[in-house]
Write a protein that holds these residues in place. Structure first.
Motif, mmCIF file in Angstrom:
data_model
loop_
_atom_site.group_PDB
_atom_site.id
_atom_site.type_symbol
_atom_site.label_atom_id
_atom_site.label_comp_id
_atom_site.label_asym_id
_atom_site.label_seq_id
_atom_site.Cartn_x
_atom_site.Cartn_y
_atom_site.Cartn_z
ATOM 1 N N TYR A 441 53.272 38.941 -36.218
ATOM 2 C CA TYR A 441 52.544 40.139 -36.610
ATOM 3 C C TYR A 441 51.629 39.763 -37.762
ATOM 4 N N ASP A 442 50.316 39.898 -37.580
ATOM 5 C CA ASP A 442 49.416 39.497 -38.649
ATOM 6 C C ASP A 442 48.985 40.704 -39.465
ATOM 7 N N TYR A 443 48.249 40.430 -40.539
ATOM 8 C CA TYR A 443 47.916 41.479 -41.501
ATOM 9 C C TYR A 443 47.008 42.536 -40.927
ATOM 10 N N GLN A 444 46.367 42.282 -39.810
ATOM 11 C CA GLN A 444 45.497 43.282 -39.183
ATOM 12 C C GLN A 444 46.251 44.103 -38.127
ATOM 13 N N ASN A 445 47.563 43.939 -38.096
ATOM 14 C CA ASN A 445 48.408 44.707 -37.179
ATOM 15 C C ASN A 445 48.127 44.415 -35.720
ATOM 16 N N PHE A 446 47.832 43.156 -35.436
ATOM 17 C CA PHE A 446 47.663 42.729 -34.051
ATOM 18 C C PHE A 446 48.730 41.686 -33.738
ATOM 19 N N TYR A 447 49.267 41.773 -32.530
ATOM 20 C CA TYR A 447 50.170 40.742 -32.048
ATOM 21 C C TYR A 447 49.358 39.678 -31.318
ATOM 22 N N SER A 448 49.673 38.444 -31.547
ATOM 23 C CA SER A 448 48.997 37.371 -30.802
ATOM 24 C C SER A 448 50.040 36.463 -30.181
ATOM 25 N N GLN A 449 49.838 36.135 -28.940
ATOM 26 C CA GLN A 449 50.785 35.295 -28.217
ATOM 27 C C GLN A 449 50.414 33.837 -28.426
ATOM 28 N N LEU A 450 51.395 33.020 -28.801
ATOM 29 C CA LEU A 450 51.141 31.622 -29.125
ATOM 30 C C LEU A 450 51.616 30.744 -27.979
ATOM 31 N N ARG A 451 50.688 30.178 -27.252
ATOM 32 C CA ARG A 451 51.025 29.400 -26.064
ATOM 33 C C ARG A 451 50.967 27.915 -26.360
ATOM 34 N N SER A 452 51.816 27.189 -25.672
ATOM 35 C CA SER A 452 51.799 25.724 -25.762
ATOM 36 C C SER A 452 52.419 25.162 -24.492
ATOM 37 N N TYR A 453 52.156 23.887 -24.257
ATOM 38 C CA TYR A 453 52.736 23.205 -23.110
ATOM 39 C C TYR A 453 52.784 21.728 -23.440
ATOM 40 N N SER A 454 53.877 21.093 -23.121
ATOM 41 C CA SER A 454 53.970 19.644 -23.335
ATOM 42 C C SER A 454 54.851 19.040 -22.246
ATOM 43 N N SER A 455 54.505 17.836 -21.836
ATOM 44 C CA SER A 455 55.280 17.131 -20.820
ATOM 45 C C SER A 455 54.813 15.677 -20.810
ATOM 46 N N SER A 456 55.039 14.991 -19.709
ATOM 47 C CA SER A 456 54.630 13.587 -19.620
ATOM 48 C C SER A 456 54.327 13.233 -18.165
ATOM 49 N N PHE A 457 53.605 12.136 -17.966
ATOM 50 C CA PHE A 457 53.344 11.606 -16.641
ATOM 51 C C PHE A 457 53.155 10.098 -16.762
ATOM 52 N N HIS A 458 53.131 9.403 -15.621
ATOM 53 C CA HIS A 458 53.047 7.943 -15.601
ATOM 54 C C HIS A 458 51.769 7.485 -14.899
ATOM 55 N N THR A 459 51.223 6.392 -15.375
ATOM 56 C CA THR A 459 50.120 5.713 -14.694
ATOM 57 C C THR A 459 50.360 4.209 -14.783
ATOM 58 N N PRO A 460 49.732 3.433 -13.888
ATOM 59 C CA PRO A 460 49.755 1.984 -14.093
ATOM 60 C C PRO A 460 49.066 1.630 -15.410
ATOM 61 N N LYS A 461 49.384 0.462 -15.915
ATOM 62 C CA LYS A 461 48.800 0.024 -17.177
ATOM 63 C C LYS A 461 47.309 -0.236 -17.039
ATOM 64 N N HIS A 462 46.872 -0.645 -15.861
ATOM 65 C CA HIS A 462 45.468 -1.000 -15.645
ATOM 66 C C HIS A 462 45.151 -0.858 -14.169
ATOM 67 N N THR A 463 43.854 -0.824 -13.839
ATOM 68 C CA THR A 463 43.441 -0.698 -12.441
ATOM 69 C C THR A 463 43.662 -1.976 -11.646
ATOM 70 N N SER A 464 43.803 -3.134 -12.306
ATOM 71 C CA SER A 464 44.078 -4.381 -11.598
ATOM 72 C C SER A 464 45.458 -4.330 -10.958
ATOM 73 N N PHE A 465 45.558 -4.871 -9.746
ATOM 74 C CA PHE A 465 46.834 -4.874 -9.033
ATOM 75 C C PHE A 465 47.895 -5.695 -9.768
ATOM 76 N N LEU A 466 47.477 -6.557 -10.685
ATOM 77 C CA LEU A 466 48.434 -7.328 -11.488
ATOM 78 C C LEU A 466 49.359 -6.416 -12.286
ATOM 79 N N PHE A 467 48.902 -5.206 -12.583
ATOM 80 C CA PHE A 467 49.681 -4.278 -13.406
ATOM 81 C C PHE A 467 50.255 -3.124 -12.583
ATOM 82 N N GLN A 468 50.304 -3.310 -11.271
ATOM 83 C CA GLN A 468 50.732 -2.226 -10.384
ATOM 84 C C GLN A 468 52.120 -1.705 -10.725
ATOM 85 N N SER A 469 53.028 -2.581 -11.082
ATOM 86 C CA SER A 469 54.400 -2.160 -11.382
ATOM 87 C C SER A 469 54.646 -1.994 -12.877
ATOM 88 N N ASP A 470 53.604 -2.228 -13.677
ATOM 89 C CA ASP A 470 53.725 -2.098 -15.139
ATOM 90 C C ASP A 470 53.256 -0.700 -15.517
#
Length: 576
Positions: A441-470
């Protein structure tokens, strides 16, 4: 009243409200130095020092009435400002009338902190250089009244003495006359081409569709103010281009960006691109190509794709900011274009095929080329050579490869690949649905919704096939405000919100031959890419409540796509 007396009467000045593009210097010990602040959208804000140089300073100083700039200052030399950071990556030529006409990332588009606020020292005017202090200067500005009087002078045609004949292309017999004032045109650097060498009149030839807007165009030459609609923008731009009125031309070019997302068939974008080439408007041409590149998947699947000329497609394929699932998709689109266009010069087709970045394809995709592509049969030698180069990239380590291959060649630079291998799509609904509502509740008597999102994902280390499993695990987040960031348990030191974060969750083993130029895509209404930004220090700052700050404006409903772009790095590599 003669026009000469009228010019004299309105030379006194009365202080008026600030206007977009107005600049000021703050925090200096004298009026000719300080932190640069610029006014836009009802707010004053600072300018980031990225790429800030003496050419930018010259524009600031001259717009403030000083003859020149002495030096630039970086890293908040006059103290850190507050509020929005209005401009970043400013690149003036030094001749612009205002900082707002210089190239930049756009209003409020930045990845900076106030510790990077730019400053300047201007060359003081003679009346400032003395030691005697004369006290505060008070200004009277009635310039707005003067502009209104010039407008009335034009519309009433009183005392007019110079005729402008307006002719329509193809209908030369239909001519209208607009009576104007020689002295007004002579004093305006944008308009004096009409009266040069003592000309008695001037003929303006326009296309029929543009005749309704000639009056607006000439009125602009009087008062330097014009209202441009999406309907009139192309004609006003054409007139400004014909007669070298650069500020008006650039204004219309920027307005075109609002037009581009409106046509899902891509016909309008392609038409504007062809028009930009015909008028040699590089800014508009680049905006059109940029939109088409950022939305390449939908573009390549439309009928407009096949309307590209050979030259246009060549310019398009040269770009690194093309957004596609992968390079294989782009080759498929190219083959479809060549086959539908019919027989072309083999050399022209070959030149286009060479613009495909074969090293960015997975070895399994390279293997499929000989079986799945009609072009392979007619250009077998070229495909085999490009496949061999790609396989070298995928099987030879960096140290050896760098000795014999120019890794700065764009063939070895990824475009913006959105397949799940290299990206993660955070939909707007995910941000909202995952959020457990927390209200403050802020001083102007308005409610504000505070959104966030966090997670993770995986990628290869590099586009070269040498790093396909890295594999690398990436941690990403979206925080709408400082409070939502703190609620996540993070240390939140960012000056502006909302923000996108992307960083290593598990840092890969040291490999100084690899660098990352990661991107954040802002996708409007799941329909088109509205903007793309670079992650700088793992951070992208998003405009807050100002969607006009996006390259292609969007009213609401954003999704965000995190794209990982690994490159081999060497000291000679040009990583644009």
């Amino acid at each position: 009243w003669s026009p000469y007396k009228l010019l004299t009467v309105f030379t006194f000045i009365f202080q008026t409200a600030s206007k977009d593009g107005e600049v000021r210097l703050v925090g200096g010990q004298s009026s000719h130095e300080g932190r640069v602040e610029i006014y836009y959208g009802g707010q004053w804000g600072t300018v980031c020092d990225d790429n800030w140089d003496i050419s930018d300073a010259k524009v600031v100083c001259r717009s403030l009435g000083y003859s020149d700039a002495v030096t630039v200052l970086l890293k908040a030399a006059y103290g850190a400002g507050s509020g929005p950071i209005m401009m970043d990556e400013v690149a003036c030529t030094g001749n612009e009338a205002s900082l707002m006409f210089c190239r930049s990332n756009g209003w409020r588009r930045n990845d900076c902190h106030h510790s990077e606020d730019a400053g300047v020292i201007c060359k003081p005017n003679e009346d400032e250089s003395g030691s005697e202090v004369e006290g505060t200067t008070h200004v009277l500005d009635r310039s707005m009244d003067f502009a209104e009087s010039l407008k009335n002078l034009y519309e009433t045609r009183q005392f007019c003495d110079f005729n402008i004949s307006v002719k329509t292309n193809g209908k030369e017999s239909e001519t209208s006359i607009i009576c104007t004032h020689r002295i007004i045109l002579l004093l305006n650097v944008d308009a004096n081409f009409m009266v040069k060498d003592g000309a008695e009149n001037f003929t303006l030839t326009v296309d029929e569709e543009c005749t309704p807007y000639v009056d607006d165009f000439i009125r602009y030459l009087y008062i330097k103010k014009i209202s441009v609609t999406l309907k009139s923008s192309k004609c006003i731009h054409k007139l400004a281009s014909m007669y070298g009125i650069l500020e008006l031309q650039e204004f219309c070019s920027q307005l075109f960006t609002q037009l581009l997302p409106e046509d899902l068939s891509f016909q309008n974008q392609l038409s504007l691109y062809s028009y930009a080439l015909s008028t040699q408007d590089t800014m508009l041409a680049d905006s059109c190509l940029q939109y088409l590149a950022w939305n390449c998947k939908a573009f390549a699947e439309s009928e407009a794709w096949y309307q590209l000329t050979w030259d246009q497609l060549g310019n398009f394929l040269f770009r690194s900011d093309i957004v596609v699932p992968d390079e294989f998709f782009l080759l498929e689109a190219l083959e479809s274009w060549i086959l539908k266009k019919g027989p072309n010069s083999p050399d022209l087709d070959k030149a286009l095929i060479q613009m495909i970045r074969f090293p960015m394809m997975h070895p399994e995709q390279l293997f499929q080329l000989q079986f799945n592509f009609t072009l392979y049969k007619s250009h077998q030698d070229l495909f085999q050579m490009k496949t061999l180069e790609a396989l070298e990239f995928h099987t030879v380590g960096f140290q050896n490869l760098n000795q014999y291959v120019d890794l700065s060649n764009i063939d070895y630079m990824p475009r913006i690949y959105t397949s799940p291998t290299w990206s993660y799509l955070l939909s707007g609904s995910s941000i909202y649905n995952q959020y457990n509502p927390y209200y403050r509740y802020d001083y102007q008597n308005f409610y504000s919704q505070l959104r966030s999102y966090s997670s993770s994902f995986h990628t290869p280390k590099h586009t070269s096939f040498l790093f396909q499993s890295d594999m690398i695990q990436w941690s990403f987040a979206y925080y709408e405000s400082a409070q939502s960031c703190r609620n996540s348990g993070r240390y939140c030191y960012y000056d502006n919100y909302p923000v996108l974060l992307l960083s290593f969750e598990s840092r890969p083993s040291s490999n100084y031959s690899i660098q990352y130029q990661n991107k954040a895509l802002m996708i409007c209404k799941d329909s088109y890419v509205s903007d793309i930004r670079d992650f700088k220090n793992n951070l992208v700052v998003l405009p807050s409540n100002d969607t006009s700050s996006y390259t292609f404006p969007c009213s609401s409903n954003f999704s965000y796509q995190y794209v990982v772009r690994p490159l081999y790095y060497s000291e000679f590599q040009n990583t644009q």
